[in-house]
Design a protein around this motif. Structure first.
Motif, PDB file in Angstrom:
ATOM      1  N   LEU A 195       0.835  -1.208   0.000  1.00  0.00           N
ATOM      2  CA  LEU A 195       0.000   0.000   0.000  1.00  0.00           C
ATOM      3  C   LEU A 195       0.866   1.254   0.000  1.00  0.00           C
ATOM      4  O   LEU A 195       0.572   2.232  -0.688  1.00  0.00           O
ATOM      5  CB  LEU A 195      -0.945  -0.015   1.208  1.00  0.00           C
ATOM      6  CG  LEU A 195      -2.059  -1.078   1.141  1.00  0.00           C
ATOM      7  CD1 LEU A 195      -2.697  -1.285   2.504  1.00  0.00           C
ATOM      8  CD2 LEU A 195      -3.119  -0.689   0.115  1.00  0.00           C
ATOM      9  N   SER A 196       1.956   1.204   0.748  1.00  0.00           N
ATOM     10  CA  SER A 196       2.871   2.342   0.804  1.00  0.00           C
ATOM     11  C   SER A 196       3.520   2.576  -0.563  1.00  0.00           C
ATOM     12  O   SER A 196       3.645   3.715  -1.016  1.00  0.00           O
ATOM     13  CB  SER A 196       3.925   2.068   1.884  1.00  0.00           C
ATOM     14  OG  SER A 196       4.885   3.072   1.886  1.00  0.00           O
ATOM     15  N   LEU A 251       2.233   1.853  -3.386  1.00  0.00           N
ATOM     16  CA  LEU A 251       1.193   2.313  -4.319  1.00  0.00           C
ATOM     17  C   LEU A 251       0.770   3.761  -4.054  1.00  0.00           C
ATOM     18  O   LEU A 251       0.111   4.378  -4.892  1.00  0.00           O
ATOM     19  CB  LEU A 251      -0.035   1.399  -4.229  1.00  0.00           C
ATOM     20  CG  LEU A 251       0.143  -0.055  -4.693  1.00  0.00           C
ATOM     21  CD1 LEU A 251      -1.098  -0.870  -4.379  1.00  0.00           C
ATOM     22  CD2 LEU A 251       0.468  -0.113  -6.189  1.00  0.00           C
ATOM     23  N   ALA A 252       1.160   4.293  -2.896  1.00  0.00           N
ATOM     24  CA  ALA A 252       0.740   5.643  -2.497  1.00  0.00           C
ATOM     25  C   ALA A 252       1.568   6.725  -3.180  1.00  0.00           C
ATOM     26  O   ALA A 252       1.987   7.697  -2.546  1.00  0.00           O
ATOM     27  CB  ALA A 252       0.809   5.781  -0.971  1.00  0.00           C
ATOM     28  N   ASP A 253       1.810   6.568  -4.458  1.00  0.00           N
ATOM     29  CA  ASP A 253       2.576   7.550  -5.220  1.00  0.00           C
ATOM     30  C   ASP A 253       2.098   7.513  -6.678  1.00  0.00           C
ATOM     31  O   ASP A 253       2.116   6.447  -7.301  1.00  0.00           O
ATOM     32  CB  ASP A 253       4.065   7.208  -5.144  1.00  0.00           C
ATOM     33  CG  ASP A 253       4.902   8.188  -5.932  1.00  0.00           C
ATOM     34  OD1 ASP A 253       5.460   9.124  -5.321  1.00  0.00           O
ATOM     35  OD2 ASP A 253       4.993   8.033  -7.175  1.00  0.00           O
ATOM     36  N   PRO A 254       1.679   8.671  -7.213  1.00  0.00           N
ATOM     37  CA  PRO A 254       1.106   8.680  -8.561  1.00  0.00           C
ATOM     38  C   PRO A 254       2.083   8.223  -9.657  1.00  0.00           C
ATOM     39  O   PRO A 254       1.661   7.562 -10.617  1.00  0.00           O
ATOM     40  CB  PRO A 254       0.673  10.131  -8.774  1.00  0.00           C
ATOM     41  CG  PRO A 254       1.375  10.934  -7.738  1.00  0.00           C
ATOM     42  CD  PRO A 254       1.646  10.007  -6.590  1.00  0.00           C
ATOM     43  N   ARG A 264       2.235   4.447  -9.523  1.00  0.00           N
ATOM     44  CA  ARG A 264       1.007   3.865 -10.081  1.00  0.00           C
ATOM     45  C   ARG A 264       1.005   3.992 -11.605  1.00  0.00           C
ATOM     46  O   ARG A 264       0.545   3.093 -12.314  1.00  0.00           O
ATOM     47  CB  ARG A 264      -0.239   4.526  -9.471  1.00  0.00           C
ATOM     48  CG  ARG A 264      -0.467   4.158  -8.005  1.00  0.00           C
ATOM     49  CD  ARG A 264      -1.905   4.426  -7.555  1.00  0.00           C
ATOM     50  NE  ARG A 264      -2.309   5.815  -7.734  1.00  0.00           N
ATOM     51  CZ  ARG A 264      -2.030   6.815  -6.882  1.00  0.00           C
ATOM     52  NH1 ARG A 264      -1.342   6.564  -5.772  1.00  0.00           N
ATOM     53  NH2 ARG A 264      -2.442   8.038  -7.129  1.00  0.00           N
ATOM     54  N   LEU A 295       3.203   1.295 -12.997  1.00  0.00           N
ATOM     55  CA  LEU A 295       2.473   0.014 -12.970  1.00  0.00           C
ATOM     56  C   LEU A 295       1.476  -0.072 -14.121  1.00  0.00           C
ATOM     57  O   LEU A 295       1.349  -1.117 -14.768  1.00  0.00           O
ATOM     58  CB  LEU A 295       1.706  -0.139 -11.654  1.00  0.00           C
ATOM     59  CG  LEU A 295       2.372  -0.859 -10.489  1.00  0.00           C
ATOM     60  CD1 LEU A 295       1.322  -1.226  -9.454  1.00  0.00           C
ATOM     61  CD2 LEU A 295       3.124  -2.112 -10.934  1.00  0.00           C
ATOM     62  N   ALA A 296       0.768   1.041 -14.363  1.00  0.00           N
ATOM     63  CA  ALA A 296      -0.227   1.078 -15.450  1.00  0.00           C
ATOM     64  C   ALA A 296       0.450   0.813 -16.792  1.00  0.00           C
ATOM     65  O   ALA A 296      -0.072   0.083 -17.633  1.00  0.00           O
ATOM     66  CB  ALA A 296      -0.943   2.421 -15.461  1.00  0.00           C
ATOM     67  N   ALA A 310       1.361  -2.833 -17.024  1.00  0.00           N
ATOM     68  CA  ALA A 310       0.186  -3.688 -17.230  1.00  0.00           C
ATOM     69  C   ALA A 310      -0.036  -3.945 -18.718  1.00  0.00           C
ATOM     70  O   ALA A 310      -0.681  -4.911 -19.107  1.00  0.00           O
ATOM     71  CB  ALA A 310      -1.050  -3.040 -16.614  1.00  0.00           C
ATOM     72  N   GLN A 311       0.552  -3.065 -19.571  1.00  0.00           N
ATOM     73  CA  GLN A 311       0.457  -3.222 -21.030  1.00  0.00           C
ATOM     74  C   GLN A 311       1.522  -4.178 -21.557  1.00  0.00           C
ATOM     75  O   GLN A 311       1.426  -4.653 -22.697  1.00  0.00           O
ATOM     76  CB  GLN A 311       0.646  -1.870 -21.754  1.00  0.00           C
ATOM     77  CG  GLN A 311      -0.186  -0.722 -21.209  1.00  0.00           C
ATOM     78  CD  GLN A 311      -1.668  -0.953 -21.385  1.00  0.00           C
ATOM     79  OE1 GLN A 311      -2.094  -1.435 -22.419  1.00  0.00           O
ATOM     80  NE2 GLN A 311      -2.440  -0.633 -20.367  1.00  0.00           N
ATOM     81  N   ILE A 316       5.243  -6.458 -14.551  1.00  0.00           N
ATOM     82  CA  ILE A 316       4.325  -6.336 -13.418  1.00  0.00           C
ATOM     83  C   ILE A 316       4.158  -7.705 -12.751  1.00  0.00           C
ATOM     84  O   ILE A 316       4.202  -8.736 -13.425  1.00  0.00           O
ATOM     85  CB  ILE A 316       2.953  -5.779 -13.899  1.00  0.00           C
ATOM     86  CG1 ILE A 316       2.079  -5.366 -12.703  1.00  0.00           C
ATOM     87  CG2 ILE A 316       2.212  -6.773 -14.792  1.00  0.00           C
ATOM     88  CD1 ILE A 316       0.856  -4.554 -13.109  1.00  0.00           C
ATOM     89  N   THR A 349       1.421  -9.410 -10.100  1.00  0.00           N
ATOM     90  CA  THR A 349       0.117  -8.997  -9.592  1.00  0.00           C
ATOM     91  C   THR A 349      -0.319  -9.671  -8.283  1.00  0.00           C
ATOM     92  O   THR A 349      -1.387  -9.346  -7.764  1.00  0.00           O
ATOM     93  CB  THR A 349      -0.972  -9.202 -10.673  1.00  0.00           C
ATOM     94  OG1 THR A 349      -0.924 -10.547 -11.124  1.00  0.00           O
ATOM     95  CG2 THR A 349      -0.751  -8.250 -11.834  1.00  0.00           C
ATOM     96  N   LEU A 400      -1.019  -7.074  -5.661  1.00  0.00           N
ATOM     97  CA  LEU A 400      -2.247  -6.334  -5.975  1.00  0.00           C
ATOM     98  C   LEU A 400      -3.463  -7.173  -5.613  1.00  0.00           C
ATOM     99  O   LEU A 400      -4.457  -6.662  -5.098  1.00  0.00           O
ATOM    100  CB  LEU A 400      -2.302  -5.971  -7.463  1.00  0.00           C
ATOM    101  CG  LEU A 400      -1.365  -4.869  -7.943  1.00  0.00           C
ATOM    102  CD1 LEU A 400      -1.442  -4.727  -9.454  1.00  0.00           C
ATOM    103  CD2 LEU A 400      -1.715  -3.533  -7.293  1.00  0.00           C
TER     104      LEU A 400
END
Lengths: 122, 122
Positions: A9-10, A12-15, A18, A21-22, A25-26, A71, A73, A76
């Motif tokens: 969670l820590s 992931l707490a950064d734009p 994230r 990661l996005a 995901a591709q 990635i 998962t 997640l």
């Protein structure tokens, strides 16, 4: 020692993390490819990747210079599992709305029946 | 300025705060009630509550001394929405497993049919 879920969670707490990661995901990408869309230095991207890797959110290839990132998962999914306990709150409110709409519909039907009864009693 | 999703994820990145949320998922509670199961001081619990409140994960009643805490799930739903993009990864792997099991079953059926053909050709 931090528990795995808190570490995830820590991380992931950064734009920016994230967004990385996005992108992953591709499909796999190198550090250079990942740095491209961001206005930050390669070392800064590398630092973000280290945080993501420590949290088990990405893994990196073995080839020393290339090292494509991918990635992972499982972490997640652990967040998803943790969230599942709370999901009933918004699903319930959705159910309540559905029940309310159903009530309105039934109300109309009853009204309709009422009208018919009224007609018969005329 | 931190974006709302980062603030939420950061607030959730602590086991005590997640335990407080889990307690509040059962119903409203006062600070004293929340502090009971934890071996931490009331001021420490209050600090955690402030972090959760800033992240919009809880709200607190108006009555100055009582101020019961209650869970607010909109921010959790935002995390859930963010996760939905990634959900296909574990749902896909579940689908793949289901497809594999289906294949095994079909394989057996085909084998069965093969046996029958073999019988006919005898």
């Amino acid at each position: 020692m931090t528990d795995p879920l808190s570490t995830t969670l820590s991380a992931l707490a950064d734009p920016t993390r994230r967004a990385i990661l996005a992108r992953l995901a591709q499909g796999e990408a190198t550090v250079n490819e990942l740095a491209e869309p961001f206005e930050i230095s390669l070392p800064a991207v590398s630092r973000h990747l280290k945080v993501l890797e420590r949290a088990g959110l990405i893994s990196r290839g073995r080839a020393a210079q290339w090292r494509p990132c991918r990635i992972e998962t499982d972490s997640l999914k652990a967040v998803d599992d943790w969230l599942s306990v709370y999901r009933r709150f918004w699903e319930q409110s959705f159910d309540r709305m559905a029940a309310y709409l159903e009530e309105i519909k039934e109300g109309k039907t009853k009204e309709g029946k009422g009208d018919e009864r009224a007609k018969k009693n005329r």
